[in-house]
Motif scaffolding. Structure first.
Motif, PDB file in Angstrom:
ATOM      1  N   ARG A 324     -13.817   5.856   4.425  1.00  0.00           N
ATOM      2  CA  ARG A 324     -14.813   7.135   4.079  1.00  0.00           C
ATOM      3  C   ARG A 324     -14.083   8.335   5.126  1.00  0.00           C
ATOM      4  NH1 ARG A 324     -19.602   7.479   1.754  1.00  0.00           N
ATOM      5  NH2 ARG A 324     -20.103   5.351   2.258  1.00  0.00           N
ATOM      6  N   SER A 325     -14.350   9.405   4.688  1.00  0.00           N
ATOM      7  CA  SER A 325     -13.936  10.537   5.301  1.00  0.00           C
ATOM      8  C   SER A 325     -14.806  11.838   5.239  1.00  0.00           C
ATOM      9  CB  SER A 325     -12.228  11.254   4.921  1.00  0.00           C
ATOM     10  OG  SER A 325     -12.584  11.405   3.501  1.00  0.00           O
ATOM     11  N   ALA A 349     -12.449  10.544   9.902  1.00  0.00           N
ATOM     12  CA  ALA A 349     -12.205   9.461   8.839  1.00  0.00           C
ATOM     13  C   ALA A 349     -12.502   8.056   9.613  1.00  0.00           C
ATOM     14  CB  ALA A 349     -10.909   9.374   8.172  1.00  0.00           C
ATOM     15  N   TRP A 350     -13.022   7.031   9.085  1.00  0.00           N
ATOM     16  CA  TRP A 350     -13.250   5.627   9.715  1.00  0.00           C
ATOM     17  C   TRP A 350     -13.368   4.839   8.499  1.00  0.00           C
ATOM     18  CZ3 TRP A 350     -16.518   9.659   8.899  1.00  0.00           C
ATOM     19  CH2 TRP A 350     -17.769   9.310   8.017  1.00  0.00           C
ATOM     20  N   VAL A 356      -7.852   3.945   9.929  1.00  0.00           N
ATOM     21  CA  VAL A 356      -7.407   4.603   8.960  1.00  0.00           C
ATOM     22  C   VAL A 356      -5.982   5.055   9.141  1.00  0.00           C
ATOM     23  CG1 VAL A 356      -7.710   6.783   7.877  1.00  0.00           C
ATOM     24  CG2 VAL A 356      -9.823   5.831   8.876  1.00  0.00           C
ATOM     25  N   MET A 359      -4.606  10.456   5.619  1.00  0.00           N
ATOM     26  CA  MET A 359      -5.618  11.350   5.289  1.00  0.00           C
ATOM     27  C   MET A 359      -4.894  12.569   4.450  1.00  0.00           C
ATOM     28  SD  MET A 359      -9.098  11.891   5.579  1.00  0.00           S
ATOM     29  CE  MET A 359      -9.775  13.274   4.616  1.00  0.00           C
ATOM     30  N   LEU A 374      -3.356  13.062  11.432  1.00  0.00           N
ATOM     31  CA  LEU A 374      -4.465  12.055  11.822  1.00  0.00           C
ATOM     32  C   LEU A 374      -4.356  11.640  13.099  1.00  0.00           C
ATOM     33  CD1 LEU A 374      -6.749  10.406  10.504  1.00  0.00           C
ATOM     34  CD2 LEU A 374      -4.974   8.692  10.005  1.00  0.00           C
ATOM     35  N   TRP A 383     -14.178   6.528  15.095  1.00  0.00           N
ATOM     36  CA  TRP A 383     -13.621   7.593  14.177  1.00  0.00           C
ATOM     37  C   TRP A 383     -12.414   7.934  14.659  1.00  0.00           C
ATOM     38  CZ3 TRP A 383     -18.240  11.259  12.596  1.00  0.00           C
ATOM     39  CH2 TRP A 383     -18.366  12.389  13.800  1.00  0.00           C
ATOM     40  N   ARG A 385     -10.190  11.681  14.047  1.00  0.00           N
ATOM     41  CA  ARG A 385     -10.346  13.060  13.800  1.00  0.00           C
ATOM     42  C   ARG A 385      -9.074  13.511  13.002  1.00  0.00           C
ATOM     43  NH1 ARG A 385     -15.103  15.079  13.540  1.00  0.00           N
ATOM     44  NH2 ARG A 385     -14.027  17.174  13.652  1.00  0.00           N
ATOM     45  N   TRP A 386      -9.198  14.429  11.917  1.00  0.00           N
ATOM     46  CA  TRP A 386      -7.972  14.926  11.380  1.00  0.00           C
ATOM     47  C   TRP A 386      -7.982  16.360  11.249  1.00  0.00           C
ATOM     48  CZ3 TRP A 386      -8.798  17.621   6.831  1.00  0.00           C
ATOM     49  CH2 TRP A 386      -9.765  17.242   6.035  1.00  0.00           C
ATOM     50  N   TYR A 402     -10.754  15.666  -0.528  1.00  0.00           N
ATOM     51  CA  TYR A 402     -10.499  14.705   0.603  1.00  0.00           C
ATOM     52  C   TYR A 402     -10.558  13.211   0.428  1.00  0.00           C
ATOM     53  CZ  TYR A 402     -15.230  16.230   2.113  1.00  0.00           C
ATOM     54  OH  TYR A 402     -16.457  16.504   1.968  1.00  0.00           O
ATOM     55  N   ALA A 404      -9.461   9.462   2.456  1.00  0.00           N
ATOM     56  CA  ALA A 404      -8.611   8.699   3.430  1.00  0.00           C
ATOM     57  C   ALA A 404      -8.075   7.367   2.890  1.00  0.00           C
ATOM     58  CB  ALA A 404      -9.788   8.349   4.697  1.00  0.00           C
TER      59      ALA A 404
END
Length: 437
Positions: A324-325, A349-350, A356, A359, A374, A383, A385-386, A402, A404
């Protein structure tokens, strides 16, 4: 609009009341927006639509997805920033995605998911006791102070996510709190490894599962049943990031989030991360407490007909949460000045047990996708970060989509799949609407 003396519904109202009819009216037989329909859609969303020729038929524009409503109801709970109120009894508050813009989620932005009543705060947090019993050689009853002093203290950034995160994306609607994407946090939790405590108790070979208990009373006030009492396979209990936690972000856990001590079972449904922890029972067979079995935190092995009834006998327990993102610096409905052509984007995202690996973002309804930068997780179960930017061709109405992709190559789907009665595992591509000019 007026027609033969009678006021007809606007396109906004029609999308709110009957999206299928609105879609049939707006799109022609070839699924394209043209002429008067394109003008009507532009009027409804508030601007010209530069990528209208790429808008899929059947898509309710993000700007209209909430119809004529004024958006989610935000409330302020003591110690929390304004959050989306999904329920008062029990209390359930979701963090808007834009509240999750910190790399490490601060205490005032950790979501709230209660199952029962809120217990009284501990008069002396260090004296709070946690019992370890069942299939162990030496049952233990340890205070929080003893946990702190007897076992190695560790700190990890860990994702904690409600099993029903994304539930509102299922069609037809399922039972339960209608979460968006905000039932997630990535805080820095400090505690002791559960595996170290189980080693001290002497785990028996017959110890294959756990059962968790907390101090929160049942919502009805009944004393013969728990508000929630879930358990997991012993392998997850022995994973080094599964913690008995008593500190978050360097200080006491907020009472509403489980003080003075709670479990943190990262990457799996948050219901396993028992708040106000009082007991962990080791079992030789799966736990049968409240929230176990049937359709509770369980998903179909073979897809079932959406909207159908099912007792969950062929379901399996939900384990790793899906990829999910979130987009954390641009909110749905954002208006930007005329002439804006570049928009900086960032989010997180994770993917539960996985990481992940990519992204992507689209501004033309998924016709083309642009890869974002990413970052790596701070540790397993943190998680990622992007960030990146997109370039707009003109003023107008745009949607930022968006998605992931996890380390196995599985990406967020266009629609929520594997429908189930209690709405677990919905993780479709997300989108926000923006108006430029």
């Amino acid at each position: 609009m007026m027609r033969f003396g009678k006021r007809e519904r606007s396109l906004v109202e029609l999308y709110a009341d009957d999206p299928e009819r609105a879609d049939a009216i707006v799109f022609n037989r070839r699924g394209a927006l043209k002429g008067a329909s394109l003008a009507a859609m532009g009027a409804a969303v508030g601007a010209a639509i530069p990528f209208a020729d790429r808008m899929p038929r059947g898509l309710i524009p993000a700007a209209l997805a909430q119809g004529t409503a004024q958006g989610p109801r935000l409330v302020t709970f003591e110690g929390k920033d304004p959050m989306i109120n999904l329920g008062d009894r029990p209390l359930v508050l979701e963090a808007p995605e834009t509240l999750l813009d910190d790399p490490v989620t601060p205490n005032n932005r950790i979501f709230i998911r209660n199952n029962g009543q809120i217990p009284e705060p501990a008069a002396n947090p260090d004296a709070w006791k946690v019992r370890i019993d069942g299939e162990v050689n030496t049952p233990l009853e340890l205070t929080v102070g003893e946990l702190r002093s007897r076992f190695q203290n560790v700190t990890f950034q860990l994702q904690m996510e409600c099993g029903g995160n994304g539930r509102s994306f299922f069609v037809p609607q399922t039972r339960g709190n209608q979460w968006g994407n905000g039932a997630i946090c990535n805080a820095a939790w400090t505690g002791v490894r559960l595996k170290d405590v189980l080693a001290a108790a002497g785990l028996k070979p017959s110890g294959k599962f756990t059962g968790h208990y907390g101090a929160d009373p049942h919502l009805s006030g009944a004393t013969d049943r728990a508000a929630i009492s879930r358990g997991m396979p012993i392998e997850k209990a022995l994973e080094e990031h599964t913690l008995i936690a008593f500190v978050v972000n360097g200080g006491p856990i907020p009472h509403i989030n489980g003080a003075p001590v709670r479990l943190i079972v990262p990457g799996w449904p948050g219901s396993l991360s028992q708040k106000w922890l009082t007991r962990i029972q080791i079992l030789d067979k799966p736990h049968t407490g409240q929230g176990m079995g049937g359709t509770s935190y369980r998903v179909p092995v073979v897809p079932i007909v959406p909207g159908s009834q099912n007792d969950g006998s062929s379901f399996v327990d939900m384990t790793s949460m899906p990829v999910r993102s979130i987009l954390t610096n641009v909110a749905n409905g954002t208006r930007l000045p005329s002439g804006t052509r570049t928009i900086a984007l960032r989010g997180a995202a994770w993917a539960g047990e996985k990481t992940v690996r990519a992204m992507h973002v689209s501004i033309d309804y998924g016709s083309t996708w642009q890869e974002m930068r990413l970052g790596a997780p701070a540790n397993k179960y943190a998680w990622q970060r992007w960030e990146g930017s997109v370039t707009l061709p003109s003023d107008g109405y745009f949607e930022i989509w968006y998605r992931a992709t996890d380390s196995d190559g599985k990406m967020q789907p266009h629609v929520a799949g594997n429908w189930n009665p209690q709405g677990y595992g919905a993780n479709p591509i997300s989108r926000v609407a923006i108006l430029v000019g």
